[in-house]
Design a protein around this motif. Structure first.
Motif: not given
Length: 215
Positions: A152, A154, A166, A170, A182, A184
């Motif tokens: 996952t 962002d 969302k 998250f 999360i 990047q």
């Protein structure tokens, strides 16, 4: 190091361009206006335009989220066409323009390894990418072919869920992920650069998912 980066001029693709340039390389960016990964003629045209290139990175996707009851054949086919057929066509038209130490990097995904409701078609697509990467690594050798398999991350990919959903997703992922955060875009870009520069790695789908598939 001359690298063609295919994808939107944001998120992961943008982060990859930045990492390549920081490493002293040159990045050529092709977005949706420059190439349609579902159209062989479009890919062939891009190959003619770009000419000789050392590496190709494709971050393109057409996600088909939903359960079996919700999915349409068109959505599933679009997902497969962009990430799977597109990868094969990129190899077809760009491999001959690469040096022997060139490489392709595609994006797979954690859903290929972890079953999640609503990710049926996405998971099937990513699993197919992993299979294509292994096959191409043998067919195109010594040109290398690898995939990065994110968890996952962002990026804008989750905006379609709406702000509330969302945020809830998250929060859950952050609480349950072994790394407790999360991902990047830069996390994935770092892995892409590694795949581009490690000349002893091919046929690999490298998981960069914070351990998401472990829980």
């Amino acid at each position: 190091m001359n690298v063609l980066v295919i994808g939107r001029n944001s998120g992961i693709a943008q982060a990859v361009v930045k990492k390549v340039e920081e490493a002293g390389g040159t990045a050529v960016v092709a977005g949706r206006d420059e190439v349609d990964l579902t159209d062989e003629a479009s890919i062939a045209k891009l190959a003619e335009k770009v000419g000789a290139i050392d590496h190709v990175v494709s971050t393109g996707s057409a996600r088909a989220r939903g359960t079996a009851k919700e999915l349409t054949p068109e959505a599933v086919q679009a997902s497969l066409n962009v990430k799977v057929v597109g990868a094969i066509l990129l190899a077809k038209h760009f491999a001959s323009r690469m040096p022997e130490n060139g490489s392709f990097v595609f994006l797979s995904g954690a859903s290929a390894r972890k079953v999640m409701p609503g990710m049926l078609a996405v998971g099937a697509t990513n699993a197919a990418v992993d299979a294509v990467v292994r096959g191409l690594a043998v067919e195109l050798a010594p040109i290398r072919v690898n995939a990065i398999s994110p968890g996952t991350i962002d990026t804008g990919a989750y905006d379609a869920l709406g702000e509330e959903k969302k945020a809830a997703l998250f929060a859950h992922k952050q609480a349950t992920s072994p790394v407790r955060r999360i991902g990047q875009a830069e996390d994935i870009a770092d892995a892409v650069l590694f795949a581009l520069t490690n000349t002893f790695m091919t046929g690999v789908s490298l998981a960069v998912d914070g351990g998401e598939v472990l829980v």
